[in-house]
Design a protein around this motif. Structure first.
Motif, PDB file in Angstrom:
ATOM      1  N   LYS A 176      23.976  86.629  28.097  1.00 23.61           N
ATOM      2  CA  LYS A 176      25.016  86.779  29.122  1.00 23.61           C
ATOM      3  C   LYS A 176      25.663  85.437  29.439  1.00 23.61           C
ATOM      4  CE  LYS A 176      23.158  90.905  31.395  1.00 23.61           C
ATOM      5  NZ  LYS A 176      22.574  91.457  32.640  1.00 23.61           N
ATOM      6  N   ILE A 177      24.835  84.394  29.507  1.00 22.79           N
ATOM      7  CA  ILE A 177      25.359  83.051  29.780  1.00 22.79           C
ATOM      8  C   ILE A 177      26.270  82.599  28.654  1.00 22.79           C
ATOM      9  CG2 ILE A 177      24.719  80.623  30.015  1.00 22.79           C
ATOM     10  CD1 ILE A 177      22.203  81.529  31.484  1.00 22.79           C
ATOM     11  N   GLU A 178      25.844  82.862  27.402  1.00 27.89           N
ATOM     12  CA  GLU A 178      26.656  82.480  26.237  1.00 27.89           C
ATOM     13  C   GLU A 178      27.983  83.231  26.229  1.00 27.89           C
ATOM     14  OE1 GLU A 178      24.156  83.282  22.939  1.00 27.89           O
ATOM     15  OE2 GLU A 178      23.009  81.408  23.097  1.00 27.89           O
ATOM     16  N   GLU A 179      27.960  84.529  26.586  1.00 26.44           N
ATOM     17  CA  GLU A 179      29.191  85.324  26.636  1.00 26.44           C
ATOM     18  C   GLU A 179      30.138  84.797  27.715  1.00 26.44           C
ATOM     19  OE1 GLU A 179      27.910  89.305  27.246  1.00 26.44           O
ATOM     20  OE2 GLU A 179      27.186  89.587  25.180  1.00 26.44           O
ATOM     21  N   LYS A 180      29.582  84.445  28.875  1.00 22.03           N
ATOM     22  CA  LYS A 180      30.416  83.926  29.966  1.00 22.03           C
ATOM     23  C   LYS A 180      31.004  82.572  29.591  1.00 22.03           C
ATOM     24  CE  LYS A 180      28.250  86.361  33.822  1.00 22.03           C
ATOM     25  NZ  LYS A 180      27.532  86.248  35.104  1.00 22.03           N
ATOM     26  N   GLU A 181      30.184  81.738  28.915  1.00 22.90           N
ATOM     27  CA  GLU A 181      30.686  80.431  28.482  1.00 22.90           C
ATOM     28  C   GLU A 181      31.811  80.600  27.463  1.00 22.90           C
ATOM     29  OE1 GLU A 181      27.241  78.448  27.036  1.00 22.90           O
ATOM     30  OE2 GLU A 181      26.668  77.650  29.022  1.00 22.90           O
ATOM     31  N   LYS A 182      31.673  81.615  26.578  1.00 25.29           N
ATOM     32  CA  LYS A 182      32.702  81.887  25.576  1.00 25.29           C
ATOM     33  C   LYS A 182      33.993  82.344  26.252  1.00 25.29           C
ATOM     34  CE  LYS A 182      33.585  84.599  21.406  1.00 25.29           C
ATOM     35  NZ  LYS A 182      33.040  85.614  20.471  1.00 25.29           N
ATOM     36  N   LYS A 183      33.871  83.218  27.246  1.00 23.30           N
ATOM     37  CA  LYS A 183      35.044  83.696  27.987  1.00 23.30           C
ATOM     38  C   LYS A 183      35.698  82.554  28.752  1.00 23.30           C
ATOM     39  CE  LYS A 183      33.646  88.519  28.579  1.00 23.30           C
ATOM     40  NZ  LYS A 183      33.286  89.588  29.546  1.00 23.30           N
ATOM     41  N   LEU A 184      34.847  81.673  29.298  1.00 24.74           N
ATOM     42  CA  LEU A 184      35.376  80.523  30.032  1.00 24.74           C
ATOM     43  C   LEU A 184      36.185  79.621  29.116  1.00 24.74           C
ATOM     44  CD1 LEU A 184      35.479  78.978  32.709  1.00 24.74           C
ATOM     45  CD2 LEU A 184      33.347  77.834  32.063  1.00 24.74           C
ATOM     46  N   GLU A 185      35.700  79.419  27.877  1.00 30.50           N
ATOM     47  CA  GLU A 185      36.431  78.613  26.903  1.00 30.50           C
ATOM     48  C   GLU A 185      37.756  79.278  26.540  1.00 30.50           C
ATOM     49  OE1 GLU A 185      35.883  75.613  25.681  1.00 30.50           O
ATOM     50  OE2 GLU A 185      34.146  75.423  27.015  1.00 30.50           O
ATOM     51  N   GLU A 186      37.750  80.605  26.396  1.00 30.43           N
ATOM     52  CA  GLU A 186      38.978  81.337  26.078  1.00 30.43           C
ATOM     53  C   GLU A 186      39.999  81.203  27.207  1.00 30.43           C
ATOM     54  OE1 GLU A 186      37.651  85.280  25.403  1.00 30.43           O
ATOM     55  OE2 GLU A 186      36.899  84.887  23.357  1.00 30.43           O
ATOM     56  N   ILE A 187      39.515  81.262  28.446  1.00 33.73           N
ATOM     57  CA  ILE A 187      40.411  81.101  29.605  1.00 33.73           C
ATOM     58  C   ILE A 187      40.997  79.693  29.630  1.00 33.73           C
ATOM     59  CG2 ILE A 187      40.489  81.007  32.124  1.00 33.73           C
ATOM     60  CD1 ILE A 187      38.371  83.240  32.142  1.00 33.73           C
ATOM     61  N   LYS A 188      40.144  78.692  29.333  1.00 33.93           N
ATOM     62  CA  LYS A 188      40.623  77.316  29.303  1.00 33.93           C
ATOM     63  C   LYS A 188      41.698  77.136  28.234  1.00 33.93           C
ATOM     64  CE  LYS A 188      36.484  74.942  31.020  1.00 33.93           C
ATOM     65  NZ  LYS A 188      35.389  73.986  30.676  1.00 33.93           N
ATOM     66  N   ASP A 189      41.480  77.719  27.045  1.00 33.42           N
ATOM     67  CA  ASP A 189      42.462  77.632  25.960  1.00 33.42           C
ATOM     68  C   ASP A 189      43.773  78.293  26.369  1.00 33.42           C
ATOM     69  OD1 ASP A 189      40.671  76.312  24.385  1.00 33.42           O
ATOM     70  OD2 ASP A 189      40.002  78.108  23.291  1.00 33.42           O
ATOM     71  N   ALA A 190      43.667  79.437  27.039  1.00 30.33           N
ATOM     72  CA  ALA A 190      44.860  80.156  27.482  1.00 30.33           C
ATOM     73  C   ALA A 190      45.646  79.342  28.505  1.00 30.33           C
ATOM     74  CB  ALA A 190      44.478  81.513  28.067  1.00 30.33           C
ATOM     75  N   ILE A 191      44.924  78.707  29.418  1.00 29.04           N
ATOM     76  CA  ILE A 191      45.580  77.877  30.447  1.00 29.04           C
ATOM     77  C   ILE A 191      46.299  76.698  29.807  1.00 29.04           C
ATOM     78  CG2 ILE A 191      45.149  76.320  32.388  1.00 29.04           C
ATOM     79  CD1 ILE A 191      42.904  78.212  33.243  1.00 29.04           C
ATOM     80  N   GLU A 192      45.644  76.065  28.801  1.00 27.13           N
ATOM     81  CA  GLU A 192      46.252  74.921  28.120  1.00 27.13           C
ATOM     82  C   GLU A 192      47.531  75.345  27.391  1.00 27.13           C
ATOM     83  OE1 GLU A 192      43.329  73.253  25.584  1.00 27.13           O
ATOM     84  OE2 GLU A 192      42.141  72.375  27.217  1.00 27.13           O
ATOM     85  N   LYS A 193      47.525  76.512  26.762  1.00 25.80           N
ATOM     86  CA  LYS A 193      48.701  77.011  26.068  1.00 25.80           C
ATOM     87  C   LYS A 193      49.843  77.277  27.039  1.00 25.80           C
ATOM     88  CE  LYS A 193      46.218  79.093  22.192  1.00 25.80           C
ATOM     89  NZ  LYS A 193      45.837  80.356  21.503  1.00 25.80           N
ATOM     90  N   ILE A 194      49.502  77.843  28.189  1.00 26.22           N
ATOM     91  CA  ILE A 194      50.529  78.112  29.207  1.00 26.22           C
ATOM     92  C   ILE A 194      51.129  76.809  29.702  1.00 26.22           C
ATOM     93  CG2 ILE A 194      50.891  78.987  31.539  1.00 26.22           C
ATOM     94  CD1 ILE A 194      48.743  81.099  30.950  1.00 26.22           C
ATOM     95  N   GLN A 195      50.280  75.817  29.940  1.00 23.89           N
ATOM     96  CA  GLN A 195      50.771  74.528  30.427  1.00 23.89           C
ATOM     97  C   GLN A 195      51.684  73.867  29.392  1.00 23.89           C
ATOM     98  OE1 GLN A 195      47.076  72.522  31.278  1.00 23.89           O
ATOM     99  NE2 GLN A 195      47.103  73.115  33.453  1.00 23.89           N
ATOM    100  N   VAL A 196      51.320  73.976  28.110  1.00 29.35           N
ATOM    101  CA  VAL A 196      52.148  73.405  27.039  1.00 29.35           C
ATOM    102  C   VAL A 196      53.490  74.113  26.975  1.00 29.35           C
ATOM    103  CG1 VAL A 196      52.363  73.156  24.545  1.00 29.35           C
ATOM    104  CG2 VAL A 196      50.201  72.594  25.671  1.00 29.35           C
ATOM    105  N   SER A 197      53.492  75.435  27.083  1.00 27.99           N
ATOM    106  CA  SER A 197      54.748  76.199  27.019  1.00 27.99           C
ATOM    107  C   SER A 197      55.666  75.892  28.189  1.00 27.99           C
ATOM    108  CB  SER A 197      54.442  77.698  26.968  1.00 27.99           C
ATOM    109  OG  SER A 197      53.805  78.105  28.168  1.00 27.99           O
TER     110      SER A 197
END
Length: 240
Positions: free
Chosen positions: A210-231
């Motif tokens: 569960k911790i690994e899944e949450k960490e993976k989702k957290l990384e995906e959210i971070k990547d999404a935020i970075e893409k939005i900021q770049v756009s």
């Protein structure tokens, strides 16, 4: 001069077979067995009427009451062992605040090395010897020292809790197991402990996933935020 070997033998191993305490004014009989002078004298005082004297250990008899002389060598050895150990401290293992004290010791108690679930008492090295020498006491249930022996007894029958009842999720004694828990799902405490350990390991593994899944989702959210900021930044740069 060769270095003196430091003894690893504790003074409490030199015990009197009568009182089970460390020898006081030790005397050694011709058969080789040693006793506290007062202890062997008390034994022989009771034999004065019969005029037969014997060694309490090997039962060797003497026609006359033997003359007792203090064993000075053994006395000095015990005194040295009391004062000197490998680390320079006391060789007698007295019970500390976190230790389980011996229930038989008088005065300052020694540290218990075993608890007996049959006698419901804890013993130091010296007072445990009868359990090791006697065929009857040798059958007793010994375990690591425990300061809460009463918690291992059934409050109803005052018997040792030897069975785990899965139905009621509690430990019971043998009498409980064949009466009110007769139709219940019961196992030995060892089996119950092994099952609980497996359950703990499974929960650890599930939690880890569960911790690994949450960490993976957290990384995906971070990547999404970075893409939005770049756009958002890119159009501004182009217009300038």
């Amino acid at each position: 001069m060769a270095a003196t070997n430091k003894s690893s033998v504790s003074a409490d191993q030199y015990s009197c077979p009568v009182c089970l305490e460390v020898l006081k004014e030790p005397v050694t009989l011709v058969c080789g067995h040693s006793y506290c002078m007062d202890c062997i004298n008390d034994c022989w005082d009771k034999s004065d009427k019969e005029e037969t004297y014997s060694c309490p250990q090997c039962r060797r008899t003497f026609n006359e009451r033997p003359e007792l002389n203090k064993n000075t060598v053994l006395t000095e050895l015990i005194e040295k062992l009391k004062d000197v150990t490998v680390d320079g401290g006391s060789s007698v293992s007295y019970a500390g605040p976190k230790d389980v004290p011996c229930d038989v010791c008088t005065g300052r108690k020694l540290r218990a090395i075993k608890s007996c679930l049959t006698c419901m008492a804890s013993y130091c090295e010296t007072h445990l010897q009868p359990h090791r020498r006697s065929e009857v006491l040798n059958r007793h249930k010994l375990e690591d020292p425990s300061g809460n022996l009463e918690e291992k007894l059934c409050t109803k029958h005052q018997e040792v809790l030897k069975i785990f009842c899965r139905t009621d999720d509690t430990c019971v004694c043998l009498l409980c197991a064949v009466t009110e828990h007769k139709s219940h799902d019961t196992v030995t405490p060892e089996e119950a402990r092994a099952e609980r350990q497996c359950q703990v390991e499974e929960r650890k593994e599930e939690t880890k996933k569960k911790i690994e899944e949450k960490e993976k989702k957290l990384e995906e959210i971070k990547d999404a935020i970075e893409k939005i900021q770049v756009s958002l930044v890119c159009p501004i740069s182009i217009s300038q």
